[in-house]
Design a protein around this motif. Structure first.
Motif, PDB file in Angstrom:
ATOM      1  N   LYS A 150       0.831  -1.208   0.000  1.00 42.43           N
ATOM      2  CA  LYS A 150       0.000   0.000   0.000  1.00 42.43           C
ATOM      3  C   LYS A 150       0.859   1.249   0.000  1.00 42.43           C
ATOM      4  CE  LYS A 150      -3.826   2.193   2.499  1.00 42.43           C
ATOM      5  NZ  LYS A 150      -4.755   2.074   3.655  1.00 42.43           N
ATOM      6  N   THR A 154       0.980   4.175  -2.812  1.00 36.05           N
ATOM      7  CA  THR A 154       0.642   5.541  -2.384  1.00 36.05           C
ATOM      8  C   THR A 154       1.736   6.528  -2.757  1.00 36.05           C
ATOM      9  OG1 THR A 154      -0.639   4.681  -0.514  1.00 36.05           O
ATOM     10  CG2 THR A 154       0.040   6.978  -0.388  1.00 36.05           C
ATOM     11  N   ASN A 155       2.984   6.084  -2.699  1.00 32.91           N
ATOM     12  CA  ASN A 155       4.113   6.991  -2.909  1.00 32.91           C
ATOM     13  C   ASN A 155       4.717   6.940  -4.307  1.00 32.91           C
ATOM     14  OD1 ASN A 155       4.990   8.303  -0.120  1.00 32.91           O
ATOM     15  ND2 ASN A 155       4.238   6.250   0.309  1.00 32.91           N
TER      16      ASN A 155
END
Length: 417
Positions: A150, A154-155
């Protein structure tokens, strides 16, 4: 130790992978057999179209022994010879942790950034929990892996663009047919892969989509969501007769279609494309010999996704940094779990020897002499404890080689004092 043994699209072609593809019942049976072995303490099995992997914890034997045990159980289940061993990779300690974190972050996927692997890992983990084959260590490992995946998504922009082999299949259709929107399409299978196929076809503007599935209501529900039509599975060959594009993704041990069955039902379309997304394969390779029929399997889609990988290479370095940090965090936690009990035993054992000797000597010395002996004994004990702990950390690779930790643990158990 934590270890992984497995094969994937990187180590074996589809005709090898399909031999070791496991359905839910087979995975549960294999996990139970492995878990019943006294040397294996925890196990999770992941089996997808592109990989079959066994994740395990084994502290009571060496890594070579653990890998041999797992290979024996796996080969006994599928009935394949030892010749297949060369296709399997083996990871242990930090390398095993890193591999799982890379898998869940889709860095090991055929389609870089695809999201389907996340749900597949969740399903494998949940099945292991239901079957009672996971404990404290693998539960934490898989939870941290999902957190890492995750964080990577996300990054980075890893999940943008092509996100599955299903997407790649539709892109291949677009390359082959200029007027894709008007083609008659048959989708065989209404599972997660099938849904991704029809979703991407729908986005391309395709209007003539028919869905068939062994469970009829699943086909009807999926077709209805994307303005398609459903076809009873027993009428499969009627769909074959009409379709110009056929995409199959069902769970089966033997092909459901072959040249002998298909040929009588072709209606003379100048070109028919068949895409087999199943592992084991749904469509026999002999179909490729039919005039006017093009057959692709999951391995044939690699060239389609190559461009996708090139575009996303910039994100990989960012993902690797995140993964390295999370691997170090988990490894530190694991070392603490492995070493803390043994360290306490070493301290207790050495201190007990010191106290026993002091007690025996006390009656032969004055109080002043005893206090000096007590102070000196404490200094010697502390130095011995520190030396033993330092040696233990070196020998056990800071707790990672749990077979060595176990030997040291046994040496300092009360019964061995």
């Amino acid at each position: 130790m934590i270890g992984i043994i497995g094969l994937s699209h990187k180590s074996a072609s589809v005709h090898i992978r399909e031999k070791f593809a496991l359905d839910k019942a087979e995975s549960a049976k294999l996990a139970k057999s492995i878990f019943d072995n006294k040397y294996i303490e925890e196990v999770v099995i992941l089996s997808t179209c592109n990989r079959t992997e066994i994740y395990f914890k084994a502290d009571k034997c060496c890594s070579t022994g653990a890998f041999s045990i797992l290979l024996r159980y796996l080969h006994d289940l599928v009935g394949e010879s030892d010749e297949m061993h060369k296709h399997f990779y083996r990871f242990q300690h930090d390398d095993a942790i890193r591999h799982l974190f890379r898998v869940v972050s889709s860095l090991e996927s055929m389609v870089l950034g695809e999201y389907q692997i996340v749900s597949q890992i969740k399903e494998a983990f949940n099945q292991a929990k239901e079957n009672g084959t996971v404990g404290k260590v693998l539960k934490r490992l898989f939870n941290k892996a999902l957190e890492t995946g995750k964080l990577v998504r996300t990054n980075t922009a890893m999940s943008t663009g092509a996100f599955s082999v299903s997407y790649a299949a539709v892109e291949k259709c677009s390359e082959q047919f200029e007027n894709l929107q008007d083609k008659k399409i048959l989708l065989i299978g209404a599972g997660e892969t099938g849904e991704l196929v029809i979703k991407n076809l729908y986005k391309k503007g395709c209007k003539n989509i028919m869905v068939t599935n062994r469970t009829r209501n699943k086909a009807e529900e999926l077709a209805a969501r994307y303005n398609g039509k459903s076809l009873p599975f027993h009428d499969l060959m009627l769909g074959i007769h009409e379709a110009e594009i056929i995409v199959s993704s069902v769970a089966c041990k033997e092909p459901i279609l072959d040249a002998g069955r298909i040929m009588p039902h072709l209606n003379g379309h100048p070109r028919v494309m068949m895409i087999d997304l199943g592992v084991p394969r749904n469509i026999h390779p002999d179909v490729a010999g039919i005039n006017g029929v093009s057959l692709l399997n999951v391995d044939d889609l690699e060239e389609v996704v190559a461009g996708n990988k090139e575009k996303k290479q910039a994100y990989v370095s960012v993902a690797e940094v995140i993964i390295a940090e999370k691997v170090a965090d988990f490894s530190d936690w694991l070392s603490t779990q492995n070493l803390s009990p043994v360290i306490q035993k070493i301290i207790a054992a050495v201190n007990q020897v010191n106290l026993n000797e002091l007690a025996a000597a006390k009656k032969f010395h004055t109080e002043e002499e005893f206090q000096f002996m007590e102070k000196y004994g404490k200094q010697v004990s502390d130095k011995l404890v520190n030396a033993l702990i330092k040696s233990m950390k070196t020998i056990s690779d800071n707790g990672r080689k749990t077979e060595y930790v176990k030997v040291i643990n046994d040496l300092f158990s009360p019964s061995n004092e």
